[in-house]
Design a protein around this motif. Structure first.
Motif, PDB file in Angstrom:
ATOM      1  N   ILE A  67       0.786  -1.180   0.032  1.00 22.37           N
ATOM      2  CA  ILE A  67      -0.074  -0.065  -0.011  1.00 22.37           C
ATOM      3  C   ILE A  67       0.833   1.274  -0.035  1.00 22.37           C
ATOM      4  O   ILE A  67       1.744   1.451   0.710  1.00 22.37           O
ATOM      5  CB  ILE A  67      -0.988   0.060   1.125  1.00 22.37           C
ATOM      6  CG1 ILE A  67      -1.941  -1.285   1.222  1.00 22.37           C
ATOM      7  CG2 ILE A  67      -1.713   1.257   1.274  1.00 22.37           C
ATOM      8  CD1 ILE A  67      -2.729  -1.349   2.466  1.00 22.37           C
ATOM      9  N   ARG A  68       0.464   2.197  -0.946  1.00 19.22           N
ATOM     10  CA  ARG A  68       1.226   3.445  -1.015  1.00 19.22           C
ATOM     11  C   ARG A  68       0.506   4.541  -0.312  1.00 19.22           C
ATOM     12  O   ARG A  68      -0.475   4.921  -0.897  1.00 19.22           O
ATOM     13  CB  ARG A  68       1.643   3.708  -2.425  1.00 19.22           C
ATOM     14  CG  ARG A  68       2.491   5.155  -2.504  1.00 19.22           C
ATOM     15  CD  ARG A  68       2.993   4.991  -4.020  1.00 19.22           C
ATOM     16  NE  ARG A  68       1.803   5.375  -4.981  1.00 19.22           N
ATOM     17  CZ  ARG A  68       1.450   6.778  -5.439  1.00 19.22           C
ATOM     18  NH1 ARG A  68       1.796   7.773  -4.899  1.00 19.22           N
ATOM     19  NH2 ARG A  68       0.251   6.756  -6.123  1.00 19.22           N
ATOM     20  N   TYR A  69       1.357   5.309   0.414  1.00 16.87           N
ATOM     21  CA  TYR A  69       0.387   6.437   1.011  1.00 16.87           C
ATOM     22  C   TYR A  69       1.445   7.721   0.727  1.00 16.87           C
ATOM     23  O   TYR A  69       2.434   7.865   0.908  1.00 16.87           O
ATOM     24  CB  TYR A  69       0.353   6.256   2.670  1.00 16.87           C
ATOM     25  CG  TYR A  69      -0.602   5.209   3.114  1.00 16.87           C
ATOM     26  CD1 TYR A  69      -2.049   5.309   2.807  1.00 16.87           C
ATOM     27  CD2 TYR A  69      -0.162   4.300   4.145  1.00 16.87           C
ATOM     28  CE1 TYR A  69      -2.876   4.488   3.229  1.00 16.87           C
ATOM     29  CE2 TYR A  69      -0.791   3.259   4.288  1.00 16.87           C
ATOM     30  CZ  TYR A  69      -2.388   3.318   4.494  1.00 16.87           C
ATOM     31  OH  TYR A  69      -3.225   2.643   4.736  1.00 16.87           O
ATOM     32  N   ALA A  70       0.556   8.731   0.474  1.00 13.44           N
ATOM     33  CA  ALA A  70       1.271  10.297   0.534  1.00 13.44           C
ATOM     34  C   ALA A  70       1.265  10.462   1.697  1.00 13.44           C
ATOM     35  O   ALA A  70       0.312  10.512   2.581  1.00 13.44           O
ATOM     36  CB  ALA A  70       0.284  11.033  -0.484  1.00 13.44           C
ATOM     37  N   LEU A  71       2.540  11.259   1.972  1.00 16.49           N
ATOM     38  CA  LEU A  71       2.590  11.640   3.437  1.00 16.49           C
ATOM     39  C   LEU A  71       3.086  13.018   3.537  1.00 16.49           C
ATOM     40  O   LEU A  71       3.764  13.461   2.390  1.00 16.49           O
ATOM     41  CB  LEU A  71       3.815  10.744   4.241  1.00 16.49           C
ATOM     42  CG  LEU A  71       3.355   9.148   4.212  1.00 16.49           C
ATOM     43  CD1 LEU A  71       4.620   8.380   4.729  1.00 16.49           C
ATOM     44  CD2 LEU A  71       2.208   8.757   4.909  1.00 16.49           C
ATOM     45  N   HIS A  72       2.807  13.712   4.540  1.00 12.16           N
ATOM     46  CA  HIS A  72       3.248  15.032   4.911  1.00 12.16           C
ATOM     47  C   HIS A  72       3.902  15.242   6.174  1.00 12.16           C
ATOM     48  O   HIS A  72       3.404  14.524   7.212  1.00 12.16           O
ATOM     49  CB  HIS A  72       2.059  15.987   4.755  1.00 12.16           C
ATOM     50  CG  HIS A  72       1.469  16.171   3.500  1.00 12.16           C
ATOM     51  ND1 HIS A  72       1.783  17.090   2.591  1.00 12.16           N
ATOM     52  CD2 HIS A  72       0.527  15.213   2.662  1.00 12.16           C
ATOM     53  CE1 HIS A  72       0.926  17.082   1.498  1.00 12.16           C
ATOM     54  NE2 HIS A  72       0.235  16.021   1.607  1.00 12.16           N
ATOM     55  N   CYS A  73       4.850  15.986   6.416  1.00 13.16           N
ATOM     56  CA  CYS A  73       5.513  16.443   7.684  1.00 13.16           C
ATOM     57  C   CYS A  73       4.930  17.679   8.276  1.00 13.16           C
ATOM     58  O   CYS A  73       4.144  18.262   7.379  1.00 13.16           O
ATOM     59  CB  CYS A  73       6.933  16.339   7.750  1.00 13.16           C
ATOM     60  SG  CYS A  73       7.646  17.708   6.895  1.00 13.16           S
ATOM     61  N   GLU A  74       5.157  17.892   9.430  1.00 12.98           N
ATOM     62  CA  GLU A  74       4.517  19.118  10.045  1.00 12.98           C
ATOM     63  C   GLU A  74       5.149  20.466   9.297  1.00 12.98           C
ATOM     64  O   GLU A  74       4.670  21.477   9.384  1.00 12.98           O
ATOM     65  CB  GLU A  74       5.012  19.382  11.299  1.00 12.98           C
ATOM     66  CG  GLU A  74       6.699  19.277  11.845  1.00 12.98           C
ATOM     67  CD  GLU A  74       6.961  19.190  13.125  1.00 12.98           C
ATOM     68  OE1 GLU A  74       5.992  19.660  14.004  1.00 12.98           O
ATOM     69  OE2 GLU A  74       8.056  18.963  13.352  1.00 12.98           O
ATOM     70  N   HIS A  75       6.339  20.213   8.485  1.00 13.53           N
ATOM     71  CA  HIS A  75       6.688  21.343   7.837  1.00 13.53           C
ATOM     72  C   HIS A  75       6.145  21.607   6.305  1.00 13.53           C
ATOM     73  O   HIS A  75       6.870  21.907   5.435  1.00 13.53           O
ATOM     74  CB  HIS A  75       8.131  21.402   7.801  1.00 13.53           C
ATOM     75  CG  HIS A  75       8.972  21.429   9.274  1.00 13.53           C
ATOM     76  ND1 HIS A  75       8.963  22.563   9.825  1.00 13.53           N
ATOM     77  CD2 HIS A  75       9.555  20.450  10.105  1.00 13.53           C
ATOM     78  CE1 HIS A  75       9.345  22.248  11.215  1.00 13.53           C
ATOM     79  NE2 HIS A  75       9.589  20.800  11.189  1.00 13.53           N
ATOM     80  N   ASP A  76       5.301  20.640   5.893  1.00 12.56           N
ATOM     81  CA  ASP A  76       4.820  20.577   4.496  1.00 12.56           C
ATOM     82  C   ASP A  76       5.451  19.827   3.432  1.00 12.56           C
ATOM     83  O   ASP A  76       5.191  20.113   2.381  1.00 12.56           O
ATOM     84  CB  ASP A  76       4.018  21.776   4.255  1.00 12.56           C
ATOM     85  CG  ASP A  76       2.786  22.144   5.089  1.00 12.56           C
ATOM     86  OD1 ASP A  76       1.996  21.237   5.472  1.00 12.56           O
ATOM     87  OD2 ASP A  76       2.869  23.451   5.206  1.00 12.56           O
ATOM     88  N   HIS A  77       6.658  19.065   4.035  1.00 19.30           N
ATOM     89  CA  HIS A  77       7.365  18.357   3.150  1.00 19.30           C
ATOM     90  C   HIS A  77       6.394  17.141   2.507  1.00 19.30           C
ATOM     91  O   HIS A  77       5.874  16.570   3.522  1.00 19.30           O
ATOM     92  CB  HIS A  77       8.616  17.911   3.607  1.00 19.30           C
ATOM     93  CG  HIS A  77       9.537  19.066   3.746  1.00 19.30           C
ATOM     94  ND1 HIS A  77      10.047  19.127   5.279  1.00 19.30           N
ATOM     95  CD2 HIS A  77      10.020  19.950   3.420  1.00 19.30           C
ATOM     96  CE1 HIS A  77      10.787  19.987   5.092  1.00 19.30           C
ATOM     97  NE2 HIS A  77      10.900  20.631   3.999  1.00 19.30           N
ATOM     98  N   GLU A  78       6.377  16.974   1.366  1.00 18.84           N
ATOM     99  CA  GLU A  78       5.579  15.891   0.636  1.00 18.84           C
ATOM    100  C   GLU A  78       6.537  14.688   0.376  1.00 18.84           C
ATOM    101  O   GLU A  78       7.594  14.940  -0.240  1.00 18.84           O
ATOM    102  CB  GLU A  78       4.602  16.265  -0.519  1.00 18.84           C
ATOM    103  CG  GLU A  78       3.773  17.440   0.056  1.00 18.84           C
ATOM    104  CD  GLU A  78       2.937  17.809  -1.360  1.00 18.84           C
ATOM    105  OE1 GLU A  78       3.252  17.184  -2.491  1.00 18.84           O
ATOM    106  OE2 GLU A  78       2.207  18.793  -0.938  1.00 18.84           O
TER     107      GLU A  78
END
Length: 143
Positions: free
Chosen positions: A2-13
């Motif tokens: 399963i592939r998830y698009a992820l973001h960190c608290e600094h909006d890096h994708e």
């Protein structure tokens, strides 16, 4: 997978691949997921459309600036790892690398400085070496 698009608290994708749907939550709870750009552990799943096969293809390349930021962060992490875990042998690098290679010195990770000629000699003799990534520029040196 399963592939998830992820973001960190600094909006890096970025994206992550997981064996099952619960693996993201399990790994995040154990602190195993971090942003490849900044190292933040505050990572969340982004809303993502399911992958559906179609006839159109589209590029999902990052911008050159994003690619450069990710590369610089990776190089910085490598350098920090070496400095934290290897022995700094200074300008005795060539001598010590050769001694380790020939079994005359304890087998361990080292780093240090060598002249261009010393590097050429080590490579020609089959001694495994690699350049250390440069130190990141200090924020005061940036525009």
């Amino acid at each position: 997978m399963i592939r998830y698009a992820l973001h960190c608290e600094h909006d890096h994708e970025f994206e992550g691949w997981f064996g099952a749907s619960g693996d993201f939550d399990d790994q995040q709870a154990r602190g195993l997921i971090d942003c490849p750009a900044c190292g933040s552990k505050a990572v969340r799943k982004a809303i993502m459309a399911p992958a559906v096969a179609g006839t159109k293809t589209r590029s999902q390349d990052n911008s050159p600036a994003q690619n450069q930021a990710v590369m610089m962060e990776a190089m910085s992490r490598i350098r920090r790892h070496v400095e934290d875990n290897f022995d700094d042998v200074g300008d005795a690098f060539a001598t010590e690398a050769r001694a380790i290679h020939e079994g005359r010195s304890e087998d361990r990770g080292i780093y240090g400085q060598a002249t261009s000629q010393e590097v050429r000699d080590l490579v020609e003799d089959g001694v495994p070496i690699a350049p250390l990534p440069p130190e990141p520029r200090k924020k005061t040196e940036l525009n």
